[in-house]
Scaffold this active site. Structure first.
Site, PDB file in Angstrom:
ATOM      1  N   PHE A 170      16.396   2.182   6.147  1.00 50.34           N
ATOM      2  CA  PHE A 170      15.102   2.265   5.509  1.00 50.34           C
ATOM      3  C   PHE A 170      14.053   1.359   6.150  1.00 50.34           C
ATOM      4  O   PHE A 170      12.929   1.325   5.706  1.00 50.34           O
ATOM      5  CB  PHE A 170      15.216   1.919   4.017  1.00 50.34           C
ATOM      6  CG  PHE A 170      16.091   2.871   3.251  1.00 50.34           C
ATOM      7  CD1 PHE A 170      15.575   4.057   2.765  1.00 50.34           C
ATOM      8  CD2 PHE A 170      17.420   2.587   3.012  1.00 50.34           C
ATOM      9  CE1 PHE A 170      16.365   4.952   2.046  1.00 50.34           C
ATOM     10  CE2 PHE A 170      18.221   3.469   2.296  1.00 50.34           C
ATOM     11  CZ  PHE A 170      17.688   4.653   1.813  1.00 50.34           C
ATOM     12  N   SER A 171      14.447   0.574   7.149  1.00 48.10           N
ATOM     13  CA  SER A 171      13.470  -0.352   7.705  1.00 48.10           C
ATOM     14  C   SER A 171      13.765  -0.717   9.156  1.00 48.10           C
ATOM     15  O   SER A 171      14.878  -0.555   9.628  1.00 48.10           O
ATOM     16  CB  SER A 171      13.417  -1.622   6.854  1.00 48.10           C
ATOM     17  OG  SER A 171      14.713  -2.143   6.699  1.00 48.10           O
ATOM     18  N   LYS A 213       9.120  -6.846   9.014  1.00 47.04           N
ATOM     19  CA  LYS A 213       9.929  -5.672   8.709  1.00 47.04           C
ATOM     20  C   LYS A 213       9.028  -4.537   8.266  1.00 47.04           C
ATOM     21  O   LYS A 213       8.270  -4.677   7.320  1.00 47.04           O
ATOM     22  CB  LYS A 213      10.921  -5.995   7.602  1.00 47.04           C
ATOM     23  CG  LYS A 213      11.790  -4.818   7.263  1.00 47.04           C
ATOM     24  CD  LYS A 213      12.952  -5.222   6.421  1.00 47.04           C
ATOM     25  CE  LYS A 213      12.585  -5.180   4.973  1.00 47.04           C
ATOM     26  NZ  LYS A 213      13.724  -5.546   4.141  1.00 47.04           N
ATOM     27  N   ASP A 237      20.861  -0.163  -0.008  1.00 48.44           N
ATOM     28  CA  ASP A 237      21.497   0.230   1.254  1.00 48.44           C
ATOM     29  C   ASP A 237      22.244  -0.968   1.826  1.00 48.44           C
ATOM     30  O   ASP A 237      21.902  -1.479   2.869  1.00 48.44           O
ATOM     31  CB  ASP A 237      20.399   0.710   2.233  1.00 48.44           C
ATOM     32  CG  ASP A 237      20.968   1.178   3.560  1.00 48.44           C
ATOM     33  OD1 ASP A 237      22.135   1.595   3.593  1.00 48.44           O
ATOM     34  OD2 ASP A 237      20.247   1.122   4.569  1.00 48.44           O
TER      35      ASP A 237
END
Ligand SMILES: *[C@@H]1O[C@H](CO)[C@@H](O)[C@H](O)[C@H]1NC(C)=O
Ligand SMILES: *[C@@H]1O[C@H](CO)[C@@H](O)[C@H](O)[C@H]1NC(C)=O
Ligand SMILES: *[C@@H]1O[C@H](CO)[C@@H](O)[C@H](O)[C@H]1NC(C)=O
Ligand SMILES: *[C@@H]1O[C@H](CO)[C@@H](O)[C@H](O)[C@H]1NC(C)=O
Ligand SMILES: *[C@@H]1O[C@H](CO)[C@@H](O)[C@H](O)[C@H]1NC(C)=O
Length: 945
Positions: free
Chosen positions: A683-684, A700, A800
């Site tokens: 997700f990042s 981030k 996650d």
């Protein structure tokens, strides 16, 4: 006595009578004094919600008798008490019956407590659970009324002799999750009143002593997770009140005693993960509700009566060596039936199926069952999971499968099924996994497949399917993986749902023409396999823009021209295309050997892809198309570029140095350079940003579009982050601040030069992680997670959790990162891939397919996978399968599981690793209920030291 005095006396009596609760029936002065002293000693924490000088009976955790004249129960649970000197004070209250000091930080109990409280014959319950008690079990003298003693979840050690034998009234003893060793204790109250005995999760050795079975009142025996050996004495059948008998995760051998069937009270037997041998005796289940004998070496046939009892709800015999037929007499009360990984043969009994109305989970996979699927299966209306994979079943799939309206997972792969895919299957509204691969199915893929709105995996590969892929497939917006390889599919390839993440496999079919331009929307896809078709034309440039792609298999087609420039981490397999010119060298372009079966090639490729990600992790980039153009010299981009504008920024950190160093525009600028990428998680993406002052930070960038991070929610975003910024825990990566641009959200952190655990563990530095480091990382992560799960205003969950989201401050100090995702990404409101799955492949829990919810138990599972990575040195997907499954497959040979470079150091290291392996295996239990809480996991880890 004069009239005056007399009337005064009566007045007083009547007053006292009316005001009884307040005046007459108060605590004695001495109890009041004692309670006040207790309050002072505990700094008032007992009077939390009431006035300091109020009646002690009103205090939190204090219970008085019905007339409020004496204190009978005191609970000081969860008050962070570490000094034990208040304990002796409690003994001055001689009416006390219950003392609960659980969930504190007590490391010892003063001797005074034992001498004083031992005299109180009314004392019935002592609860020291969840403290930090060390040393041997203390000796209890007196305590003749004590019925219940709970000292579970401490660090008590040594063996247990006669310390408890004076407890003549003892009915319940819980010593689970400590460090006790030696043989199982047998002196447990010399009047033999014991009813509940819980000794699980210790280091007890040896066998079950005969003497233990002379406690005739026992109704609970839990010996799970010790180092016990030997067989179970047949005298067990004499325990005529036994209800729960738990032996799992030991080294017991010998046979399952048939006398278990004599115990009419017995509800649950769990003997899984041992070395039991021989046949399962008949007649052991007439009274049972739950029987778990999985992961043993049981052989012979399943007794005909085993599944017939009307009380049975759950039977698990998977992972044994059972043979012969399935019993035909199956109880209609059964909810869960697991018989997978045996050598059962014969057919699936049809007559009884019609009555199995409660059956929810049926797993018969990996046996030698023959015949067809009986139509009657359609009557099992509650089925949510049907797994008949890897048998020798044949015939057509019955239309009645369509009646299973609750079915979520249907696995029929690797059988000999033939005929058409019944259209009725498309009625299964809840279906998320459909795996019919490696059969002989023919005809078209029904276009009604688009009715399966919840589908995440569609696997039809290795059949004889013909015709085209239905265009309606594009409406399946939960789909993550499509496996259609090894069929005879042809014609135009329709647009695929952009949610595809794991793989799109169209290999070994009859597709022709150019690679479809509609693939340009597959921005989450990792593996694309088009091999062994007749694709022609050039390899389109847009494939190089698919940011998440790691493996592209194009071999054996008729492609031509020049290979466009792929990112260095993309492995392109292109052999068998005669007209392709190798223009630019690509370090990761290998060729696959021809002739391998497609499945092997795919699994190898998947494992390789994971490996490549590991090696190239420092290079792995996922940037918006926007930035990609800036740095890709070879791309002929006509797109117009504006640097993104800071819309809103906020620094949370009170630290003046950070505040003067950090420059928001500089941060966004740094996040525009691919060369600054240090890590990518699902997700990042993390960028290294050097500020004007020379100081380095992490920036981030959240890999999320408008869907999951609507711009309207900016204020909420800031507020959530601000809460997280205030978290004070040395194992948590707390944000320093954030910036929002017109395009994206960026969060700032202190820089960590070692990178992620994934990079270090699976990259070139793996040998620098010895066991001391790995253990320290395990404990640190557990500390961080139990802090987050125990957060005062509700648990903070991780969306996650993986070894990629753990940063290493040093080789012994981990930081749990990505802690904000669960708060800022609204899974319920989102559409597309992020709603389809939270978490990365290999870390997602088995129940997620049913629940679609992120839970604490799910986080514990993911943590278990991280532990397995530390123990095995292997990545979360290994040898083409999930690491958890790989470990379970080899669970009998624990030494082969451990990373020998580490476990080879010494016998002590090896033992410790085996202890941690047991913890990891409980964390990855299939059932979420049987996974421990993070706090217990932490304790267990510390115990394993
Ligand atoms: C005892 O004290 C409690 C708490 O103050 C109160 O609710 C209850 O009514 C009292 N009972 C009697 C019998 O006085
Ligand atoms: C009460 O406070 C004192 C002083 O702050 C501290 O030393 C003591 O440990 C505290 N006691 C408890 C039980 O928390
Ligand atoms: C002791 O306390 C723990 C934690 O508060 C609780 O879970 C447990 O049930 C208690 N034990 C007994 C015997 O009451
Ligand atoms: C039992 O535990 C103690 C304390 O942890 C240890 O010193 C002792 O060696 C252990 N005994 C055995 C037989 O393992
Ligand atoms: C099942 O296997 C056993 C040997 O394990 C064999 O004797 C028997 O004939 C087989 N039954 C069927 C129906 O194949």
């Amino acid at each position: 006595m004069g009239t005056y005095e007399l009337s005064a006396f009566f007045l007083c009596v009547s007053l006292c009578f009316c005001l009884c609760p307040i005046v007459l029936c108060q605590l004695s002065e001495s109890q009041t004094n004692t309670m006040n002293r207790l309050r002072d000693l505990l700094n008032g924490s007992v009077t939390l919600n009431s006035a300091p000088d109020s009646n002690p009976c009103t205090w939190k955790g204090v219970t008085c008798d019905s007339s409020n004249s004496s204190v009978i129960k005191i609970s000081l649970s969860g008050l962070s008490l570490s000094s034990p000197n208040f304990l002796s004070l409690l003994c001055q209250i001689d009416t006390l019956q219950h003392v609960d000091v659980s969930n504190n930080h007590l490391s010892s109990i003063p001797n005074q407590f034992f001498t004083d409280c031992g005299k109180n014959e009314r004392l019935k319950l002592l609860n020291f659970s969840l403290n930090s008690l060390v040393g041997p079990l203390p000796t209890f003298q007196g305590f003749h009324g004590l019925e219940s003693l709970d000292m579970s979840f401490n660090y008590l050690s040594w063996n247990i002799g006669s310390q408890l034998d004076e407890l003549v009234s003892l009915k319940s003893l819980n010593l689970c999750t400590n460090h006790f060793n030696g043989s199982l204790p047998t002196s447990l109250g010399n009047s033999m009143a014991l009813e509940e005995l819980v000794l699980s999760r210790n280091h007890f050795e040896g066998g079950i002593p005969e003497k233990m079975l002379t406690y005739k009142n026992l109704n609970v025996i839990d010996l799970s997770e010790n180092n016990l050996i030997g067989s179970v004495p047949s005298d067990i059948g004499n325990l005529s009140k036994l209800e729960f008998f738990i032996l799992s995760s030991n080294d017991f051998n010998g046979e399952i005693p048939k006398t278990l069937g004599n115990i009419s009270t017995l509800k649950r037997v769990a003997a899984h993960q041992n070395n039991f041998i021989g046949v399962i005796p008949p007649g052991i289940t007439p009274f049972l509700r739950s029987l778990d004998l999985s992961y043993n070496n049981l052989s012979g046939t399943i007794p005909a009566d085993l599944l017939s009892s009307s009380n049975l709800e759950s039977v698990d015999l998977s992972y044994n060596a059972l043979s012969g037929p399935l019993p035909t007499n199956i109880s209609s009360s059964l909810v869960r039936l697991r018989l997978g990984r045996n050598s059962l043969n014969g057919t699936i009994p049809s007559a009884t199926l019609a009555t199995l109305e409660s059956l929810t989970y049926m797993e018969l996979e990996n046996n030698r069952l023959t015949g067809s699927i009986p139509r009657q299966l359609g009557s099992c209306r509650n089925l949510a999971l049907l797994d008949l994979a890897q048998n020798e079943l044949s015939g057509e799939l019955p239309a009645e499968l369509g009646n299973l309206a609750n079915l979520q997972v249907l696995k029929l792969q690797m059988n000999h099924f033939s005929g058409l895919i019944p259209i009725q299957i498309t009625q299964l509204q809840s279906l998320s996994t459909l795996n019919l691969s490696w059969n002989y199915l023919e005809g078209p893929i029904p276009s009604e497949i688009s009715r399966l709105e919840k589908l995440t995996l569609l696997n039809l590969q290795g059949n004889k399917l013909t015709g085209s892929i239905p265009t309606s497939i594009s409406s399946l917006t939960y789909l993550m993986e499509v496996q259609l390889g090894g069929n005879q599919l042809s014609n135009d390839i329709p647009k695929m749902p952009r949610t595809l993440q794991i793989a799109l496999n169209l290999s070994s079919n009859l597709f022709k023409g150019p690679i479809p331009s509609s693939f340009d929307n597959l921005h989450s896809l990792e593996v694309l396999d088009l091999s062994n078709n007749q694709f022609s034309g050039e390899i389109p440039e847009f494939l190089t823009k698919l940011e998440t792609l790691t493996l592209l298999v194009l071999s054996n087609n008729q492609l031509s021209g020049v290979i466009p420039n792929f990112h260095p981490w993309v492995r392109v397999v292109k052999d068998g295309n005669e007209d392709i010119k190798n223009n630019t060298p690509n370090a990761y372009q290998h060729s696959a050997k021809k002739g391998k079966s497609v499945v092997v090639a795919f699994l190898v490729a998947l494992a390789a892809a994971v490996f490549v990600i590991g090696v190239a992790a420092l290079l792995v980039v996922s940037i918006s198309r926007h930035y990609h153009r800036i740095n890709d010299e070879n791309s002929q981009s006509g797109e117009d570029l504006h640097p993104p504008q800071v819309v809103q920024g906020n620094l949370f950190t009170p630290n003046g140095i950070h505040r003067s160093n950090i420059d928001f525009s500089k941060a966004i600028e740094a996040a525009g350079e691919t060369s600054n990428v240090t890590l990518k998680t699902r997700f990042s993406t993390y960028y290294k940003a050097i500020m004007a002052s020379g100081a380095t930070y992490f920036v981030k960038k959240l890999n999320c579009g408008d869907k999951i991070f609507p711009l309207g929610s900016r204020d909420k975003f800031g507020k959530e982050l601000e809460i997280l910024a205030k978290l004070n825990n040395s194992n948590i990566m707390a944000p320093l601040g954030y910036v929002l641009s017109t395009q994206s959200a960026y969060i700032l952190y202190e820089f960590v030069s070692n990178g992620s655990l994934y990079d270090v563990l699976h990259g070139s530095m793996r040998n620098s992680l010895d066991w001391a480091s790995r253990y320290s990382i395990a404990v640190g992560v557990a500390q961080g997670l139990s802090f987050l799960h125990g957060y005062a205003s509700g648990p903070l969950l991780l969306l996650d959790l993986s070894s990629k989201s753990i940063m290493l401050k040093s080789l012994k100090e981990p930081l749990v990162g990505d802690i904000e995702l669960y708060k800022v990404i609204d899974l319920t409101k989102s559409t597309g891939s992020f709603s389809a799955v939270a978490g990365s492949v290999g870390y997602v829990t088995p129940e997620y397919a049913y629940t679609m919810r992120v839970t604490m138990a799910g986080n514990v599972y993911s943590f278990g996978v991280i532990l397995l990575e530390l123990l095995t040195g292997k990545p979360p997907v290994t040898e083409g399968t999930e690491l958890v499954k790989w470990v379970l497959r080899y669970s009998a040979k624990q030494d082969h599981i451990l990373d020998f470079n580490v476990s080879g150091a010494s016998q002590a290291v090896r033992n410790q690793m085996l202890a941690v392996l047991r913890i990891a295996l409980t964390c990855v239990s299939t059932s979420p209920d049987s996974r421990p809480k993070m706090k217990s996991v932490l304790r267990m880890l510390l115990n394993a030291r």
